[in-house]
Design a protein around this motif. Structure first.
Motif, PDB file in Angstrom:
ATOM      1  N   UNK A 434      49.132  13.826  43.864  1.00  0.00           N
ATOM      2  CA  UNK A 434      48.351  14.303  42.730  1.00  0.00           C
ATOM      3  C   UNK A 434      49.113  14.141  41.420  1.00  0.00           C
ATOM      4  N   UNK A 435      50.428  14.324  41.477  1.00  0.00           N
ATOM      5  CA  UNK A 435      51.263  14.228  40.280  1.00  0.00           C
ATOM      6  C   UNK A 435      51.552  12.774  39.906  1.00  0.00           C
ATOM      7  N   UNK A 436      51.814  11.947  40.928  1.00  0.00           N
ATOM      8  CA  UNK A 436      52.253  10.564  40.721  1.00  0.00           C
ATOM      9  C   UNK A 436      51.142   9.732  40.073  1.00  0.00           C
ATOM     10  N   UNK A 437      51.525   8.877  39.139  1.00  0.00           N
ATOM     11  CA  UNK A 437      50.605   7.956  38.462  1.00  0.00           C
ATOM     12  C   UNK A 437      49.436   8.679  37.790  1.00  0.00           C
ATOM     13  N   UNK A 438      49.745   9.792  37.159  1.00  0.00           N
ATOM     14  CA  UNK A 438      48.720  10.508  36.405  1.00  0.00           C
ATOM     15  C   UNK A 438      48.274  11.776  37.112  1.00  0.00           C
ATOM     16  N   UNK A 439      48.613  12.927  36.546  1.00  0.00           N
ATOM     17  CA  UNK A 439      48.172  14.194  37.131  1.00  0.00           C
ATOM     18  C   UNK A 439      46.674  14.378  36.883  1.00  0.00           C
ATOM     19  N   UNK A 440      46.142  15.477  37.371  1.00  0.00           N
ATOM     20  CA  UNK A 440      44.692  15.645  37.403  1.00  0.00           C
ATOM     21  C   UNK A 440      44.006  15.477  36.066  1.00  0.00           C
ATOM     22  N   UNK A 441      44.535  16.101  35.018  1.00  0.00           N
ATOM     23  CA  UNK A 441      43.895  15.995  33.707  1.00  0.00           C
ATOM     24  C   UNK A 441      43.904  14.564  33.196  1.00  0.00           C
ATOM     25  N   UNK A 442      45.032  13.882  33.378  1.00  0.00           N
ATOM     26  CA  UNK A 442      45.131  12.493  32.922  1.00  0.00           C
ATOM     27  C   UNK A 442      44.088  11.625  33.617  1.00  0.00           C
ATOM     28  N   UNK A 443      43.942  11.808  34.917  1.00  0.00           N
ATOM     29  CA  UNK A 443      42.991  10.998  35.680  1.00  0.00           C
ATOM     30  C   UNK A 443      41.566  11.275  35.225  1.00  0.00           C
ATOM     31  N   UNK A 444      41.202  12.546  35.068  1.00  0.00           N
ATOM     32  CA  UNK A 444      39.831  12.876  34.662  1.00  0.00           C
ATOM     33  C   UNK A 444      39.518  12.334  33.266  1.00  0.00           C
ATOM     34  N   UNK A 445      40.483  12.416  32.371  1.00  0.00           N
ATOM     35  CA  UNK A 445      40.271  11.850  31.036  1.00  0.00           C
ATOM     36  C   UNK A 445      40.150  10.331  31.089  1.00  0.00           C
ATOM     37  N   UNK A 446      40.861   9.702  32.020  1.00  0.00           N
ATOM     38  CA  UNK A 446      40.703   8.254  32.212  1.00  0.00           C
ATOM     39  C   UNK A 446      39.276   7.914  32.637  1.00  0.00           C
ATOM     40  N   UNK A 447      38.721   8.727  33.530  1.00  0.00           N
ATOM     41  CA  UNK A 447      37.333   8.500  33.958  1.00  0.00           C
ATOM     42  C   UNK A 447      36.389   8.604  32.768  1.00  0.00           C
ATOM     43  N   UNK A 448      36.541   9.656  31.961  1.00  0.00           N
ATOM     44  CA  UNK A 448      35.685   9.809  30.781  1.00  0.00           C
ATOM     45  C   UNK A 448      35.861   8.644  29.817  1.00  0.00           C
ATOM     46  N   UNK A 449      37.089   8.216  29.625  1.00  0.00           N
ATOM     47  CA  UNK A 449      37.364   7.113  28.710  1.00  0.00           C
ATOM     48  C   UNK A 449      36.692   5.829  29.193  1.00  0.00           C
ATOM     49  N   UNK A 450      36.756   5.579  30.490  1.00  0.00           N
ATOM     50  CA  UNK A 450      36.127   4.379  31.054  1.00  0.00           C
ATOM     51  C   UNK A 450      34.620   4.397  30.829  1.00  0.00           C
ATOM     52  N   UNK A 451      33.994   5.541  31.057  1.00  0.00           N
ATOM     53  CA  UNK A 451      32.547   5.637  30.875  1.00  0.00           C
ATOM     54  C   UNK A 451      32.174   5.552  29.402  1.00  0.00           C
ATOM     55  N   UNK A 452      33.053   6.063  28.521  1.00  0.00           N
ATOM     56  CA  UNK A 452      32.753   6.025  27.104  1.00  0.00           C
ATOM     57  C   UNK A 452      32.896   4.639  26.495  1.00  0.00           C
ATOM     58  N   UNK A 453      33.851   3.862  26.995  1.00  0.00           N
ATOM     59  CA  UNK A 453      34.108   2.536  26.423  1.00  0.00           C
ATOM     60  C   UNK A 453      33.035   1.528  26.803  1.00  0.00           C
ATOM     61  N   UNK A 454      32.476   1.660  27.994  1.00  0.00           N
ATOM     62  CA  UNK A 454      31.511   0.671  28.468  1.00  0.00           C
ATOM     63  C   UNK A 454      30.420   1.385  29.269  1.00  0.00           C
ATOM     64  N   UNK A 455      29.201   1.449  28.732  1.00  0.00           N
ATOM     65  CA  UNK A 455      28.111   2.132  29.447  1.00  0.00           C
ATOM     66  C   UNK A 455      27.857   1.569  30.843  1.00  0.00           C
ATOM     67  N   UNK A 456      28.229   0.303  31.054  1.00  0.00           N
ATOM     68  CA  UNK A 456      27.998  -0.304  32.361  1.00  0.00           C
ATOM     69  C   UNK A 456      28.829   0.375  33.452  1.00  0.00           C
ATOM     70  N   UNK A 457      29.917   1.025  33.051  1.00  0.00           N
ATOM     71  CA  UNK A 457      30.756   1.709  34.029  1.00  0.00           C
ATOM     72  C   UNK A 457      29.968   2.789  34.750  1.00  0.00           C
ATOM     73  N   UNK A 458      29.294   3.660  33.999  1.00  0.00           N
ATOM     74  CA  UNK A 458      28.485   4.708  34.621  1.00  0.00           C
ATOM     75  C   UNK A 458      27.312   4.097  35.370  1.00  0.00           C
ATOM     76  N   UNK A 459      26.695   3.069  34.814  1.00  0.00           N
ATOM     77  CA  UNK A 459      25.575   2.415  35.497  1.00  0.00           C
ATOM     78  C   UNK A 459      26.010   1.874  36.860  1.00  0.00           C
ATOM     79  N   UNK A 460      27.213   1.312  36.902  1.00  0.00           N
ATOM     80  CA  UNK A 460      27.723   0.775  38.167  1.00  0.00           C
ATOM     81  C   UNK A 460      27.927   1.889  39.181  1.00  0.00           C
ATOM     82  N   UNK A 461      28.459   3.014  38.739  1.00  0.00           N
ATOM     83  CA  UNK A 461      28.645   4.143  39.652  1.00  0.00           C
ATOM     84  C   UNK A 461      27.309   4.648  40.175  1.00  0.00           C
TER      85      UNK A 461
END
Length: 559
Positions: A434-461
């Protein structure tokens, strides 16, 4: 009665009864029904024979003993030799080297890049890593980092040519020697610093370009790293501030002329778990390195490495989940209490089945991601799934790991709290992923950032989870609620709710995969306990009506 008979009589106070036989000398691959199904479904059926062979090795009493010894006799730092010369070496118990040889020999560090087959190379490698982790998790650190570094290094063959081919051989060759004298290399990394942690842009290590010194584009680095993992590796990916900004570098321990680099180990970390593996603090004083990518683009350069290591966090946690469940069910199959075997008692069956469901969900999700890695370069949908899905899975599976380990340990009662059972080691190991390569907050913010940068990301999910539509009404309702909520949320609320959103995405995705691919009893129990509007929180709160028999039968190892 003579003296010997009298002594024997004094010590013969009881017989050892009501204890399970050790779970040893079994095949960790063939006894894992879910894993075997994943390997076939996701395109690596060609690897079944080699995985069967590895499964027998991992489950052997000898290899299980290696894991115990490598953790009981941890690494030792030697900064100087007997004459006072600086050497900066770490010594390990022979069992550590035996584990690494096993992993490298079977390709856990490189099978994805060896392209043995037209498809399924990532899946086969994922299964190999999953099996090796169940023998002992700590040695997976240099294995994982070597695997993750290769796709970064191969982009710059003109710079990495002296080292690149040796990262994919199946020969484990320990010791600090010039690369040209070795048959195989391993790679570590040094990213984080005291003041920054996950915020690598706060790094203060400085890189100064130099000319005419062992090749180009050469730099010398000065600074510190708070966590430098596996310091006895041959090469390291390092981030440092070049004149043009944060930049990625490749730093060898031994320079091309055979001398030692200015890479100084300060101390080894005294960690919660992962004790067999050496993690260190390191100082660089004009340490030589070559630049990878352009100055100022360090994070972009290593992004593929991040995806690979995050997937290994998921795989490693899923593997430890599986081993914890296997140990718990094995114990319950033999242990009696109150006149019945534990495995026959309704409440214990509820707990064990719930643990098995969680393990299956984690494993199936991990191997769905491995398939995405195999196909991401030729399939747009899979490329989006690899990037977004790895973050989603990394967050949720690694959060569930410690909870599952604690409950599996409790199934053994006091025996599970004793080091010899192996369960405390599993429990201590869980949080690192959980700590390695991005703890929980970092990972969740990465998910939000991915969806915010490209709407197709959420559409794909959403397209991914639509594949389960109609299979289970509870899944359908949960999916509809999520889609309504994600659309109406403002950006500020999304960040406040980021963990909850990513948790829901993970559960929806696991439910979708289970209704498509898992045993019907597993899929039904998952939807009833994770997606229904009223569900329990602790393990062992499955609702009435769950078909537990096939869930436990599939999860139980036999010896």
């Amino acid at each position: 009665m003579d003296i010997a008979e009298h002594a024997t009589a004094l010590h013969a106070t009881h017989k050892v009864l009501n204890q399970p036989p050790p779970l040893v000398n079994y095949n960790v691959f063939t006894q894992d029904v879910t894993l075997a199904e994943c390997v076939r479904r996701e395109g690596a059926d060609w690897a079944e024979t080699r995985l069967t062979d590895l499964g027998a090795v991992v489950g052997s009493e000898e290899v299980i003993g290696w894991g115990q010894e490598a953790n009981a006799f941890g690494p030792v730092l030697r900064t100087h030799d007997r004459y006072g010369q600086r050497i900066d070496e770490v010594t390990f118990h022979p069992s550590w080297h035996a584990l690494l040889q096993m992993a490298v020999q079977h390709g856990a560090h490189a099978l994805s890049w060896q392209h043995e087959q037209p498809q399924g190379n990532h899946v086969a490698r994922a299964a190999t890593f999953y099996l090796c982790t169940q023998a002992e998790a700590g040695h997976g650190c240099p294995i994982s980092m070597t695997h993750a570094a290769y796709p970064v290094l191969r982009v710059y063959p003109e710079t990495t040519a002296p080292w690149l081919p040796l990262l994919t051989t199946n020969t484990y060759d320990p010791g600090l020697r010039p690369p040209q004298e070795k048959q195989g290399l391993l790679c570590g990394m040094g990213m984080t610093e005291k003041q920054g942690g996950s915020d690598v842009r706060a790094n203060t290590t400085r890189a100064r370009p130099v000319a005419g010194y062992h090749g180009e584009p050469a730099y010398v680095l000065t600074g510190h790293k708070w966590f430098c993992s596996a310091p006895m590796c041959d090469l390291f990916l390092v981030l440092a501030q070049a004149p043009g900004g944060l930049t990625c570098f490749l730093m060898p321990r031994i320079l091309p002329d055979g001398t030692r680099n200015n890479f100084f180990l300060q101390r080894l970390k005294d960690k919660l778990g992962n004790r067999s593996n050496a993690s260190s603090e390191v100082e660089f004083v004009d340490a030589w390195a070559v630049r990878l990518g352009k100055e100022g683009r360090g994070v972009r350069t290593i992004i593929e490495m991040v995806n690979c290591t995050r997937l290994d966090c998921v795989l490693g946690t899923a593997a430890l989940m599986r081993q914890g469940v296997a140990q718990a069910i094995h114990h319950a199959a033999y242990r009696e209490a109150f006149g019945r075997r534990l495995l026959e008692q309704p409440l214990m069956r509820n707990v064990l089945a719930d643990l098995a469901i969680e393990s299956d969900a984690a494993t199936i999700l991990a191997f769905r991601l491995a398939r995405a890695c195999d196909r991401s370069h030729s399939d747009g949908h899979e490329s989006f799934i690899q990037r977004l899905g790895t973050a989603i899975a990394k967050y949720w599976v690694t959060k569930r790991g410690p909870q599952l380990a604690a409950e599996a340990l409790e199934c053994l009662g006091g025996n599970g709290y004793v080091e010899e059972s192996g369960m405390p080691r599993i429990y201590r190991e869980m949080p690192v992923n959980s700590v390695w390569e991005g703890s929980g907050n970092v990972i969740c913010l990465d998910v939000l950032r991915s969806m915010g940068k490209d709407p197709q990301t959420l559409d794909t999910f959403l397209a991914e989870i639509a594949r389960g539509h109609g299979a289970d009404q509870r899944l359908d309702r949960a999916s509809a609620r999520f889609q309504q909520d994600i659309v109406r949320m403002a950006a500020e609320e999304r960040e406040w709710q980021a963990r909850r959103l990513v948790e829901r995405m993970a559960l929806l995705w696991q439910g979708t995969l289970l209704v498509q691919h898992a045993h019907p009893a597993v899929a039904d129990a998952f939807c009833a306990s994770r997606l229904a509007e009223e569900s329990g929180h602790a393990f062992g709160t499955l609702p009435t009506g769950i078909d537990v028999d096939p869930i436990l039968a599939r999860a139980r190892p036999t010896i």
